[in-house]
Scaffold this motif. Structure first.
Motif, PDB file in Angstrom:
ATOM      1  N   VAL A   1       5.373  38.822  48.877  1.00 11.12           N
ATOM      2  CA  VAL A   1       5.114  37.380  48.814  1.00 11.12           C
ATOM      3  C   VAL A   1       6.133  36.685  47.927  1.00 11.12           C
ATOM      4  CG1 VAL A   1       3.425  35.617  48.156  1.00 11.12           C
ATOM      5  CG2 VAL A   1       2.654  37.769  49.184  1.00 11.12           C
ATOM      6  N   VAL A   2       6.433  37.289  46.781  1.00  3.92           N
ATOM      7  CA  VAL A   2       7.269  36.635  45.772  1.00  3.92           C
ATOM      8  C   VAL A   2       8.748  36.662  46.143  1.00  3.92           C
ATOM      9  CG1 VAL A   2       7.970  36.682  43.345  1.00  3.92           C
ATOM     10  CG2 VAL A   2       5.585  37.125  43.971  1.00  3.92           C
ATOM     11  N   ALA A   3       9.225  37.758  46.729  1.00  7.81           N
ATOM     12  CA  ALA A   3      10.656  37.871  47.032  1.00  7.81           C
ATOM     13  C   ALA A   3      11.161  36.759  47.956  1.00  7.81           C
ATOM     14  CB  ALA A   3      10.961  39.250  47.620  1.00  7.81           C
ATOM     15  N   PRO A   4      10.472  36.427  49.053  1.00  8.75           N
ATOM     16  CA  PRO A   4      10.953  35.302  49.867  1.00  8.75           C
ATOM     17  C   PRO A   4      10.985  33.985  49.088  1.00  8.75           C
ATOM     18  CG  PRO A   4       9.396  36.626  51.112  1.00  8.75           C
ATOM     19  CD  PRO A   4       9.336  37.116  49.704  1.00  8.75           C
ATOM     20  N   LEU A   5       9.988  33.759  48.214  1.00  7.85           N
ATOM     21  CA  LEU A   5       9.995  32.540  47.405  1.00  7.85           C
ATOM     22  C   LEU A   5      11.166  32.540  46.432  1.00  7.85           C
ATOM     23  CD1 LEU A   5       6.173  32.232  46.609  1.00  7.85           C
ATOM     24  CD2 LEU A   5       7.500  30.953  48.298  1.00  7.85           C
ATOM     25  N   ALA A   6      11.460  33.709  45.870  1.00  2.08           N
ATOM     26  CA  ALA A   6      12.610  33.810  44.972  1.00  2.08           C
ATOM     27  C   ALA A   6      13.899  33.479  45.713  1.00  2.08           C
ATOM     28  CB  ALA A   6      12.682  35.215  44.374  1.00  2.08           C
ATOM     29  N   GLY A   7      13.994  33.938  46.968  1.00  5.94           N
ATOM     30  CA  GLY A   7      15.171  33.608  47.764  1.00  5.94           C
ATOM     31  C   GLY A   7      15.301  32.116  48.006  1.00  5.94           C
TER      32      GLY A   7
ATOM     33  N   ILE B   1      17.680  26.966  41.235  1.00  4.09           N
ATOM     34  CA  ILE B   1      17.645  27.206  39.787  1.00  4.09           C
ATOM     35  C   ILE B   1      18.609  28.305  39.336  1.00  4.09           C
ATOM     36  CG2 ILE B   1      15.266  26.429  39.656  1.00  4.09           C
ATOM     37  CD1 ILE B   1      14.366  29.272  39.458  1.00  4.09           C
ATOM     38  N   GLY B   2      19.235  28.981  40.286  1.00  2.00           N
ATOM     39  CA  GLY B   2      20.187  30.024  39.937  1.00  2.00           C
ATOM     40  C   GLY B   2      19.530  31.387  39.836  1.00  2.00           C
ATOM     41  N   PRO B   3      20.198  32.433  40.333  1.00  2.14           N
ATOM     42  CA  PRO B   3      19.588  33.767  40.334  1.00  2.14           C
ATOM     43  C   PRO B   3      19.407  34.356  38.937  1.00  2.14           C
ATOM     44  CG  PRO B   3      21.862  33.866  41.105  1.00  2.14           C
ATOM     45  CD  PRO B   3      21.511  32.423  41.000  1.00  2.14           C
ATOM     46  N   ARG B   4      20.243  33.949  37.961  1.00  2.00           N
ATOM     47  CA  ARG B   4      20.111  34.531  36.618  1.00  2.00           C
ATOM     48  C   ARG B   4      18.737  34.261  36.029  1.00  2.00           C
ATOM     49  NH1 ARG B   4      23.975  32.365  31.991  1.00  2.00           N
ATOM     50  NH2 ARG B   4      22.633  30.536  32.284  1.00  2.00           N
ATOM     51  N   VAL B   5      18.240  33.046  36.168  1.00  2.00           N
ATOM     52  CA  VAL B   5      16.926  32.701  35.625  1.00  2.00           C
ATOM     53  C   VAL B   5      15.840  33.562  36.258  1.00  2.00           C
ATOM     54  CG1 VAL B   5      15.193  30.869  35.443  1.00  2.00           C
ATOM     55  CG2 VAL B   5      17.606  30.338  35.090  1.00  2.00           C
ATOM     56  N   LEU B   6      15.932  33.755  37.583  1.00  2.00           N
ATOM     57  CA  LEU B   6      14.922  34.547  38.279  1.00  2.00           C
ATOM     58  C   LEU B   6      14.977  36.015  37.853  1.00  2.00           C
ATOM     59  CD1 LEU B   6      15.351  33.040  41.860  1.00  2.00           C
ATOM     60  CD2 LEU B   6      13.431  32.672  40.311  1.00  2.00           C
ATOM     61  N   ILE B   7      16.186  36.575  37.734  1.00  3.11           N
ATOM     62  CA  ILE B   7      16.306  37.989  37.375  1.00  3.11           C
ATOM     63  C   ILE B   7      15.820  38.228  35.951  1.00  3.11           C
ATOM     64  CG2 ILE B   7      17.935  39.876  37.008  1.00  3.11           C
ATOM     65  CD1 ILE B   7      19.625  38.696  39.282  1.00  3.11           C
ATOM     66  N   VAL B   8      16.240  37.395  35.007  1.00  6.56           N
ATOM     67  CA  VAL B   8      15.813  37.566  33.616  1.00  6.56           C
ATOM     68  C   VAL B   8      14.295  37.404  33.501  1.00  6.56           C
ATOM     69  CG1 VAL B   8      15.955  36.606  31.286  1.00  6.56           C
ATOM     70  CG2 VAL B   8      18.035  36.882  32.652  1.00  6.56           C
TER      71      VAL B   8
ATOM     72  N   MET C   1      19.029  39.879  42.939  1.00 12.16           N
ATOM     73  CA  MET C   1      20.043  40.896  42.657  1.00 12.16           C
ATOM     74  C   MET C   1      20.923  41.132  43.876  1.00 12.16           C
ATOM     75  SD  MET C   1      18.560  43.821  40.071  1.00 12.16           S
ATOM     76  CE  MET C   1      17.393  44.503  41.243  1.00 12.16           C
ATOM     77  N   SER C   2      20.317  41.228  45.057  1.00  7.51           N
ATOM     78  CA  SER C   2      21.105  41.406  46.281  1.00  7.51           C
ATOM     79  C   SER C   2      22.000  40.204  46.543  1.00  7.51           C
ATOM     80  CB  SER C   2      20.164  41.632  47.472  1.00  7.51           C
ATOM     81  OG  SER C   2      19.394  42.801  47.306  1.00  7.51           O
TER      82      SER C   2
ATOM     83  N   ALA D   1      20.905  41.276  32.073  1.00  8.44           N
ATOM     84  CA  ALA D   1      20.936  40.209  33.077  1.00  8.44           C
ATOM     85  C   ALA D   1      21.317  38.864  32.462  1.00  8.44           C
ATOM     86  CB  ALA D   1      19.573  40.104  33.762  1.00  8.44           C
ATOM     87  N   VAL D   2      21.140  38.717  31.155  1.00  7.23           N
ATOM     88  CA  VAL D   2      21.547  37.477  30.486  1.00  7.23           C
ATOM     89  C   VAL D   2      23.051  37.265  30.612  1.00  7.23           C
ATOM     90  CG1 VAL D   2      21.628  36.292  28.253  1.00  7.23           C
ATOM     91  CG2 VAL D   2      19.599  37.581  28.893  1.00  7.23           C
ATOM     92  N   LEU D   3      23.802  38.372  30.800  1.00  8.55           N
ATOM     93  CA  LEU D   3      25.261  38.277  30.935  1.00  8.55           C
ATOM     94  C   LEU D   3      25.688  37.695  32.280  1.00  8.55           C
ATOM     95  CD1 LEU D   3      26.262  41.758  29.447  1.00  8.55           C
ATOM     96  CD2 LEU D   3      26.275  39.534  28.296  1.00  8.55           C
ATOM     97  N   LEU D   4      24.773  37.609  33.223  1.00  9.05           N
ATOM     98  CA  LEU D   4      25.120  37.063  34.538  1.00  9.05           C
ATOM     99  C   LEU D   4      25.490  35.584  34.415  1.00  9.05           C
ATOM    100  CD1 LEU D   4      22.208  38.578  36.659  1.00  9.05           C
ATOM    101  CD2 LEU D   4      24.631  39.139  36.904  1.00  9.05           C
ATOM    102  N   PRO D   5      26.481  35.132  35.190  1.00  7.98           N
ATOM    103  CA  PRO D   5      26.740  33.685  35.232  1.00  7.98           C
ATOM    104  C   PRO D   5      25.562  32.973  35.891  1.00  7.98           C
ATOM    105  CG  PRO D   5      28.014  34.821  36.910  1.00  7.98           C
ATOM    106  CD  PRO D   5      27.374  35.888  36.076  1.00  7.98           C
ATOM    107  N   ARG D   6      25.387  31.698  35.570  1.00  7.79           N
ATOM    108  CA  ARG D   6      24.246  30.968  36.132  1.00  7.79           C
ATOM    109  C   ARG D   6      24.305  30.955  37.654  1.00  7.79           C
ATOM    110  NH1 ARG D   6      22.582  25.793  37.666  1.00  7.79           N
ATOM    111  NH2 ARG D   6      20.376  25.392  37.178  1.00  7.79           N
TER     112      ARG D   6
END
Length: 475
Positions: free
Chosen positions: A327-333, A339-346, A390-391, A463-468
């Motif tokens: 359920v959550v992964a499609p919403l994250a996509g 909002i940028g993937p870094r926020v979601l991954i962290v 991440m993908s 993951a904080v090292l990821l660019p926004r």
């Protein structure tokens, strides 16, 4: 650019771009085979007691029913991605579906333990061709504005495969004949093959020619390292065969990196790792897999050994965790672009670490399942927030012609993390407890899950090292 004449008038226009397929059709063509492969990662585990009785298998043979698939699958992911770049991604993808389907039928008709082990190894070969190329073909088939959402849905399907694997295995173990675990793949494969052949278009990567030495070094190195991890967790880390495999695997992978640095046509261009995003997301993915799958491996046994549940009931108990990513992964996509993937991954890594730590504080010989549901769901939400972005980052941080090898590298890192996590957390488990009785199992489970939570937390810090927002910074 070539042109076409308009009704013989002498005027010309550029040829029309190929018409894109509907998103739902592309998702079906790439997602169904990938779901079939991820399902078989865990589907056998809860049915092992039944298979043991029917085939008269020993404990070592039971372990190889699982390990044969994992080893060939993980060892060949990078190789399959490289072959897809050179020979055609759709061609290799279709070959993977065909091999997986035939091997599934071979598993179902196996009458001796060695037959099942051999067929599972061939299944892993087919799965290695499907998994990384599925993501690459999906990325190429959808417009950029829909890519994050498509990868999110793809990740949800992958999560569903992981989620219902133990459930399907448990259902079979509790009622149906064990061979249905594998027979179910056959009609799925027979539908998936022509669907992918019709819907997906051929594409290739930037590789000009094959890198046979690179293929051999990477495959042998990953296989030796994984075999050493599996053997070490079963027979001891100081056993000569374990040390030889681990040191040999490390040496082969070191030789692979040296060769790739010098090769004129490398299968894994090391320049990709100059990208901060690509390096950071793969490091995070490795630690994510170590903490998550090492913990799931032990927690699924907790419900059977400590709480005395059937395989089916044990699979049902894990659903608050394993179904949440679907359920959550499609919403994250969908929200990754906003909002940028870094926020979601962290955020996902933080929730996942909190869920694992909460479970470590809760588990006991008499814990009520209702108390475990909130941390299980929290861990599942964290997993869903992490997986799809991440993908996305792994592909977005490299040039388009490197998407195939980037996907293969990312999948290989994750699978190494799975094997490493199971081996290391199992070692922590045996250092503090064991399978002697319920109390001993809990005594080992608690520190193992604390270790898993700590590993995931470190991944969150990386993951904080990821660019926004990841950008292509290498060519």
């Amino acid at each position: 650019m070539s042109t076409v004449d308009i009704q013989g008038t002498g005027t010309s226009r550029p040829p029309e771009a190929p018409r894109r397929r509907p998103l739902v059709v592309v998702l079906a063509a790439t997602g169904i085979p990938m779901f079939m492969v991820t399902l078989d990662n865990l589907v056998v585990t809860t049915a092992l007691p039944v298979i043991k009785t029917r085939l008269g298998a020993s404990l070592a043979e039971l372990q190889w029913f699982v390990n044969a698939y994992t080893l060939s699958f993980a060892a060949l992911l990078l190789t399959a991605a490289a072959l897809g770049d050179r020979l055609g991604r759709r061609r290799v993808f279709l070959g993977g579906i065909a091999v997986f389907t035939v091997a599934s039928a071979a598993c179902a008709v196996a009458s001796e333990p060695w037959m099942l082990t051999a067929a599972r190894a061939v299944q892993g070969i087919g799965g290695a061709a499907v998994m990384p190329l599925s993501l690459t073909l999906l990325s190429a088939a959808v417009p950029e504005r829909k890519r994050d959402a498509a990868i999110g849905i793809w990740s949800g399907l992958s999560g569903l495969g992981v989620a219902i694997g133990p459930l399907v295995g448990g259902a079979v173990a509790s009622g149906l004949d064990w061979t249905w675990i594998f027979w179910l793949n056959v009609p799925v494969g027979l539908v998936a093959f022509p669907l992918a052949a019709v819907v997906l278009r051929e594409s290739r990567g930037g590789a000009g020619r094959l890198d046979p030495l690179g293929l051999a070094l990477s495959t042998a190195g990953v296989f030796a390292l994984l075999w050493g991890l599996v053997h070490g967790s079963e027979h001891g880390w100081y056993e000569p065969a374990t040390l030889l495999a681990l040191l040999g695997g490390a040496a082969l992978l070191g030789g692979f990196l040296v060769w790739e640095h010098r090769s004129a046509a490398p299968m894994l261009p090391l320049r990709l790792f100059r990208s901060r995003a690509f390096s950071a997301v793969n490091s995070t993915a490795f630690l994510f897999s170590v903490g998550v799958f090492g913990s799931v491996f032990l927690l699924s046994q907790f419900f059977q050994i400590v709480q005395g549940l059937s395989p089916l009931d044990a699979g049902l108990r894990t659903l608050p965790w394993t179904m949440a990513p679907m359920v959550v992964a499609p919403l994250a996509g969908l929200f990754a672009e906003r909002i940028g993937p870094r926020v979601l991954i962290v955020t996902g890594q933080a929730l996942l670490a909190a869920g694992l730590g909460w479970l470590a504080l809760l588990v006991s010989t008499d814990v009520r399942y209702a108390a475990m549901v909130p941390p299980l769901a929290l861990a599942g939400i964290g997993m869903g927030l992490t997986y799809a972005p991440m993908s996305t980052v792994a592909l977005a941080s490299v040039p388009r012609d490197s998407h195939g090898i980037a996907s293969g590298s990312h999948s290989t890192v994750r699978e190494l993390g799975v094997a490493f996590g199971v081996a290391v957390l199992a070692s922590v488990f045996t250092a503090f407890g064991g399978y002697g009785d319920r109390t001993a199992f809990v005594a080992g489970l608690v520190p193992a899950m604390k270790a898993g939570a700590a590993v995931v937390a470190v991944g969150g810090l990386l993951a904080v090292l990821l660019p926004r927002r990841p950008q292509v910074t290498v060519r």
